[in-house]
Design a protein around this motif. Structure first.
Motif, PDB file in Angstrom:
ATOM      1  N   SER A 114       0.815  -1.083   0.116  1.00 43.36           N
ATOM      2  CA  SER A 114       0.016   0.004  -0.013  1.00 43.36           C
ATOM      3  C   SER A 114       0.951   1.303  -0.056  1.00 43.36           C
ATOM      4  O   SER A 114       2.223   1.231   0.451  1.00 43.36           O
ATOM      5  N   LEU A 115       0.343   2.205  -0.494  1.00 40.10           N
ATOM      6  CA  LEU A 115       0.772   3.575  -0.368  1.00 40.10           C
ATOM      7  C   LEU A 115       0.013   4.627   0.705  1.00 40.10           C
ATOM      8  O   LEU A 115      -1.182   4.505   0.644  1.00 40.10           O
ATOM      9  N   VAL A 116       0.641   5.329   1.494  1.00 33.66           N
ATOM     10  CA  VAL A 116       0.192   6.071   2.536  1.00 33.66           C
ATOM     11  C   VAL A 116       0.791   7.534   2.132  1.00 33.66           C
ATOM     12  O   VAL A 116       1.996   7.903   2.240  1.00 33.66           O
ATOM     13  N   ALA A 117      -0.161   8.398   2.057  1.00 37.23           N
ATOM     14  CA  ALA A 117       0.091   9.880   1.631  1.00 37.23           C
ATOM     15  C   ALA A 117      -0.268  10.669   3.172  1.00 37.23           C
ATOM     16  O   ALA A 117      -1.533  10.631   3.389  1.00 37.23           O
ATOM     17  N   LEU A 118       0.671  11.307   3.467  1.00 35.88           N
ATOM     18  CA  LEU A 118       0.428  12.253   4.592  1.00 35.88           C
ATOM     19  C   LEU A 118       0.747  13.669   4.460  1.00 35.88           C
ATOM     20  O   LEU A 118       2.000  13.800   3.929  1.00 35.88           O
ATOM     21  N   LEU A 119      -0.321  14.378   4.026  1.00 33.95           N
ATOM     22  CA  LEU A 119      -0.221  15.561   3.514  1.00 33.95           C
ATOM     23  C   LEU A 119       0.127  16.937   4.344  1.00 33.95           C
ATOM     24  O   LEU A 119       0.554  17.983   3.955  1.00 33.95           O
ATOM     25  N   LEU A 120      -0.337  16.868   5.601  1.00 38.18           N
ATOM     26  CA  LEU A 120      -0.276  17.941   6.638  1.00 38.18           C
ATOM     27  C   LEU A 120       0.989  18.088   7.495  1.00 38.18           C
ATOM     28  O   LEU A 120       1.522  17.076   7.979  1.00 38.18           O
ATOM     29  N   ASP A 121       1.975  19.102   7.091  1.00 39.29           N
ATOM     30  CA  ASP A 121       3.092  19.291   7.531  1.00 39.29           C
ATOM     31  C   ASP A 121       3.077  19.790   8.838  1.00 39.29           C
ATOM     32  O   ASP A 121       2.683  20.996   8.991  1.00 39.29           O
ATOM     33  N   PRO A 122       3.426  19.264   9.964  1.00 40.82           N
ATOM     34  CA  PRO A 122       3.477  19.699  11.392  1.00 40.82           C
ATOM     35  C   PRO A 122       4.189  20.884  11.494  1.00 40.82           C
ATOM     36  O   PRO A 122       4.024  21.839  12.255  1.00 40.82           O
ATOM     37  N   ALA A 123       5.412  21.129  10.881  1.00 42.56           N
ATOM     38  CA  ALA A 123       6.215  22.570  10.759  1.00 42.56           C
ATOM     39  C   ALA A 123       5.417  23.671  10.365  1.00 42.56           C
ATOM     40  O   ALA A 123       5.818  24.682  10.619  1.00 42.56           O
ATOM     41  N   GLY A 124       4.235  23.401   9.527  1.00 46.28           N
ATOM     42  CA  GLY A 124       3.688  24.495   8.998  1.00 46.28           C
ATOM     43  C   GLY A 124       2.600  24.947  10.037  1.00 46.28           C
ATOM     44  O   GLY A 124       1.606  25.905   9.860  1.00 46.28           O
ATOM     45  N   LEU A 125       2.264  24.092  11.088  1.00 45.75           N
ATOM     46  CA  LEU A 125       1.360  24.599  12.069  1.00 45.75           C
ATOM     47  C   LEU A 125       2.036  25.243  13.228  1.00 45.75           C
ATOM     48  O   LEU A 125       3.227  24.900  13.576  1.00 45.75           O
ATOM     49  N   GLU A 126       0.973  25.872  14.041  1.00 43.87           N
ATOM     50  CA  GLU A 126       1.456  26.499  15.486  1.00 43.87           C
ATOM     51  C   GLU A 126       1.047  25.899  16.602  1.00 43.87           C
ATOM     52  O   GLU A 126       0.157  25.219  16.571  1.00 43.87           O
ATOM     53  N   GLY A 127       2.140  26.011  17.560  1.00 44.92           N
ATOM     54  CA  GLY A 127       1.786  25.504  18.964  1.00 44.92           C
ATOM     55  C   GLY A 127       1.112  24.051  19.026  1.00 44.92           C
ATOM     56  O   GLY A 127       1.715  23.037  18.387  1.00 44.92           O
ATOM     57  N   ARG A 128       0.273  23.787  19.730  1.00 47.51           N
ATOM     58  CA  ARG A 128      -0.351  22.414  20.080  1.00 47.51           C
ATOM     59  C   ARG A 128      -0.807  21.799  18.934  1.00 47.51           C
ATOM     60  O   ARG A 128      -0.782  20.638  18.876  1.00 47.51           O
ATOM     61  N   ALA A 129      -1.276  22.388  17.826  1.00 48.98           N
ATOM     62  CA  ALA A 129      -1.554  21.739  16.402  1.00 48.98           C
ATOM     63  C   ALA A 129      -0.481  20.890  16.062  1.00 48.98           C
ATOM     64  O   ALA A 129      -0.562  19.985  15.422  1.00 48.98           O
ATOM     65  N   ARG A 130       0.758  21.719  16.133  1.00 47.09           N
ATOM     66  CA  ARG A 130       2.116  20.634  15.682  1.00 47.09           C
ATOM     67  C   ARG A 130       1.993  19.609  16.379  1.00 47.09           C
ATOM     68  O   ARG A 130       2.575  18.538  15.831  1.00 47.09           O
ATOM     69  N   VAL A 131       1.873  19.771  17.891  1.00 45.36           N
ATOM     70  CA  VAL A 131       2.120  18.424  18.480  1.00 45.36           C
ATOM     71  C   VAL A 131       1.046  17.225  18.343  1.00 45.36           C
ATOM     72  O   VAL A 131       1.557  16.291  18.037  1.00 45.36           O
ATOM     73  N   LYS A 132       0.054  17.877  18.006  1.00 42.85           N
ATOM     74  CA  LYS A 132      -1.164  16.747  17.787  1.00 42.85           C
ATOM     75  C   LYS A 132      -1.058  16.060  16.438  1.00 42.85           C
ATOM     76  O   LYS A 132      -1.229  14.821  16.432  1.00 42.85           O
ATOM     77  N   VAL A 133      -0.526  16.916  15.467  1.00 41.32           N
ATOM     78  CA  VAL A 133      -0.468  16.405  14.102  1.00 41.32           C
ATOM     79  C   VAL A 133       0.792  15.488  14.146  1.00 41.32           C
ATOM     80  O   VAL A 133       0.620  14.081  13.542  1.00 41.32           O
ATOM     81  N   THR A 134       2.116  15.551  14.955  1.00 44.23           N
ATOM     82  CA  THR A 134       2.878  14.817  15.052  1.00 44.23           C
ATOM     83  C   THR A 134       2.724  13.568  15.664  1.00 44.23           C
ATOM     84  O   THR A 134       2.903  12.531  15.212  1.00 44.23           O
ATOM     85  N   ARG A 135       1.778  13.701  16.824  1.00 45.12           N
ATOM     86  CA  ARG A 135       1.148  12.429  17.424  1.00 45.12           C
ATOM     87  C   ARG A 135       0.464  11.658  16.462  1.00 45.12           C
ATOM     88  O   ARG A 135       0.477  10.353  16.526  1.00 45.12           O
ATOM     89  N   PHE A 136      -0.511  12.299  15.677  1.00 39.57           N
ATOM     90  CA  PHE A 136      -1.115  11.484  14.749  1.00 39.57           C
ATOM     91  C   PHE A 136      -0.302  10.629  13.892  1.00 39.57           C
ATOM     92  O   PHE A 136      -0.596   9.394  13.538  1.00 39.57           O
ATOM     93  N   TYR A 137       0.581  11.183  13.462  1.00 38.45           N
ATOM     94  CA  TYR A 137       1.678  10.452  12.460  1.00 38.45           C
ATOM     95  C   TYR A 137       2.362   9.670  13.040  1.00 38.45           C
ATOM     96  O   TYR A 137       2.328   8.243  12.559  1.00 38.45           O
TER      97      TYR A 137
END
Length: 174
Positions: A114-137
């Motif tokens: 399978s191919l998995v595409a992760l499109l949301l870049d944590p580096a482009g987010l601020e504060g807690r959103a960056r932490v949450k997206v990193t956790r998601f990945y």
């Protein structure tokens, strides 16, 4: 970057997981062949698989996690941004299955793998959103069976980042 992440034993054979960043565009044919032979190829933000999914911009306050084996242990709070955010979104056609709505993460069967595409870049987010997206990945990688040797993404990031919406509890990073 491009590399093979060690997989955990799944029965008699190890899962093969290849991870690709934007710099590995010259490896597209090799990565597609690996997926067809049974590997899971994870494309980090900035790298799109070939064949590429159809991507459009989506404006959202949060992305809703969809039920899938790769999203075990995740919930809508993991992609709750607390503000309107514009993000790239896979449109869910041509065999792509959304892991969240809008499609900031998607998966497609390709041959035996399978191919998995992760499109949301944590580096482009601020504060807690960056932490949450990193956790998601990171949880998604754990659900793929990637062996954790220290850390996967943002291993050196802070546990808590200051943001204008919430105060940092006094017991965090003291």
């Amino acid at each position: 970057a491009y590399g093979i992440v060690p997989g955990q034993d799944k029965g008699r054979r190890k899962r093969r997981i290849a991870v690709s960043g934007a710099e590995a565009t010259d490896k597209s044919a090799e990565l597609l062949a690996a997926a067809r032979a049974g590997a899971t190829v994870v494309y980090l933000p900035g790298a799109l698989p070939l064949p590429a999914p159809r991507v459009e911009k989506a404006r959202c306050f949060m992305a809703k996690v969809r039920p899938h084996p790769l999203t075990r242990g995740l919930n809508d709070g993991d992609l709750y941004f607390k503000r309107w955010t514009e993000l790239p979104s896979v449109q869910g056609d041509d065999g792509w299955e959304l892991l969240a709505e809008p499609g900031c993460a998607a998966v497609k069967r390709e041959g035996e793998g399978s191919l998995v595409a992760l499109l949301l870049d944590p580096a482009g987010l601020e504060g807690r959103a960056r932490v949450k997206v990193t956790r998601f990945y990171n949880i998604l990688l754990a659900n793929l069976g990637a062996a954790r040797n220290g850390g996967w993404l943002a291993a050196d990031s802070k546990v808590y980042e200051k943001n204008p919406w919430e105060e940092m509890p006094p017991w965090i990073e003291w």
